[in-house]
Design an enzyme around this catalytic site. Sequence first.
Site, short mmCIF file in Angstrom:
data_model
loop_
_atom_site.label_atom_id
_atom_site.label_comp_id
_atom_site.label_asym_id
_atom_site.label_seq_id
_atom_site.Cartn_x
_atom_site.Cartn_y
_atom_site.Cartn_z
N ASP A 146 42.93 16.28 125.27
CA ASP A 146 42.65 17.55 124.58
C ASP A 146 43.90 18.34 124.23
O ASP A 146 43.82 19.55 123.99
CB ASP A 146 41.73 18.42 125.45
CG ASP A 146 40.30 17.88 125.49
OD1 ASP A 146 39.99 16.96 124.71
OD2 ASP A 146 39.51 18.38 126.32
N LYS A 178 60.41 4.40 139.12
CA LYS A 178 61.50 4.55 138.14
C LYS A 178 61.82 6.04 138.07
O LYS A 178 61.43 6.73 137.13
CB LYS A 178 61.05 4.00 136.78
CG LYS A 178 60.75 2.50 136.84
CD LYS A 178 59.81 2.06 135.75
CE LYS A 178 58.38 2.40 136.06
NZ LYS A 178 57.77 1.53 137.07
N HIS A 185 56.53 -0.34 126.86
CA HIS A 185 56.54 -0.24 128.32
C HIS A 185 56.15 1.15 128.79
O HIS A 185 56.15 1.44 129.99
CB HIS A 185 57.95 -0.61 128.84
CG HIS A 185 58.00 -0.96 130.28
ND1 HIS A 185 58.80 -0.29 131.18
CD2 HIS A 185 57.36 -1.91 130.99
CE1 HIS A 185 58.66 -0.81 132.38
NE2 HIS A 185 57.79 -1.80 132.29
N LYS A 209 53.91 4.45 129.81
CA LYS A 209 52.63 4.72 130.47
C LYS A 209 52.34 6.20 130.27
O LYS A 209 52.84 7.07 131.01
CB LYS A 209 52.66 4.39 131.95
CG LYS A 209 52.81 2.90 132.27
CD LYS A 209 54.24 2.47 132.36
CE LYS A 209 54.34 1.00 132.73
NZ LYS A 209 55.73 0.53 132.73
N ASP A 217 71.07 16.51 143.06
CA ASP A 217 71.40 17.83 143.59
C ASP A 217 70.18 18.73 143.83
O ASP A 217 70.30 19.96 143.75
CB ASP A 217 72.35 18.56 142.62
CG ASP A 217 73.73 17.94 142.58
OD1 ASP A 217 74.05 17.13 143.46
OD2 ASP A 217 74.49 18.27 141.66
#
Length: 389
Positions: free
Chosen positions: A120, A295, A113, A115, A300
């Site tokens: 380089d 996600k 899952h 990404k 704070d």
Amino acid sequence: MSADFLSGNRIELLETGAQYFPALIAAINAADCEIHLETYIFADDPTTRRIVMALLEAARRGVAVRVLVDGFGAREFPEGLGRVLADGGVQVEIYRPEIELFKLRRHRLRRLHRKLATIDGRIAFVGGINIIDDHDMPQLGPRFDYAVRIEGPLVARVRGSMGYLWRMIGWARLRRRPPLPPLSPCRLETPAGGMQAAFVIRDNLRHRRDIEDAYLAAVEHAQTEIVLASAYFLPGRRFRHALREAAKRGVKVIILLQGQIEYALLHYATQALYASLLKSDIRIHEYQAGFLHAKVGVVDDAWATVGSSNIDPFSLLLAREANVVVQDAGFATQLRNSLRLAITEDAVEITHAELKRSTLFTRTLRWAAYGLVRLMLGLTRYGGKDYRE
């Protein structure tokens, strides 16, 4: 395992594909030595084809290009764009390619899952945005999600994790692969900035709870405010307890969740938790402008995370996930302000009064969905005590 922070990074927040895809394509177009890309979904649409063209052009000029996709999330890829890439000199791999619906084994639920991308060894991208057009649902606004562009020492951590998984898949296919080659003549630019950050993964070996533990540590030390956004939100007992305890000691806890119904079972199962969260003075907002895919979290105005991991059993117990945790006031404030704007302009707040207006059918549907998810976790023996009431 606690997050291992590195200093000297420059980290740029990218909001939705409108910012992410141009930055990714620009980095691919400037690559000299190697490109490594991982994604759960690799769709066939105009946005994706621009990325494919950039990858093919990089391969033509001698750049080593590696693409790894999930066999379920990108199940049409091998016979489509995957073949186009392979024919153009790109190395292509599929993570757990075969899904037998009537012979479903527990390990088949463990999907890729993440990404991620590295270019380089100088630039990395980490986030929740798949290789798919944000506007594939024309009746809604674009998907709301985030990624980050990284320069600095943390890039080596991302590249190392991607290289390790690439080699492991090669071994599983009986294709022995050496470690990733050195990047000369590409130059590693370190340090690149003043930000402190960690790369945190979840796998099914040594890092089973690392992302959840990073969240819990931040929540347990929160003093003023916690803002979370999760496309799928079904936390276990430990996580729910931490949020309630934070609210009890006066921390403002705000959660932005999916308002559109994308997967009905998870949607209604999540809503089954609303009453108990509201009772603990946790504020809940549902995003309405499009599909929420974010996600992320901010604590704070000093701690922030962006990545692929939702706060649900799939992400926290099953899938391979990757997040960046940033300890930087400026970055945290930027992400918090972005979330606040989305909450103010594109979300509705869920209240006790609104829950009381729900029909008996809707209330029954929510608890039936929640019970079914728990049953499924029990049957697959995932979740343990954390998902038992």
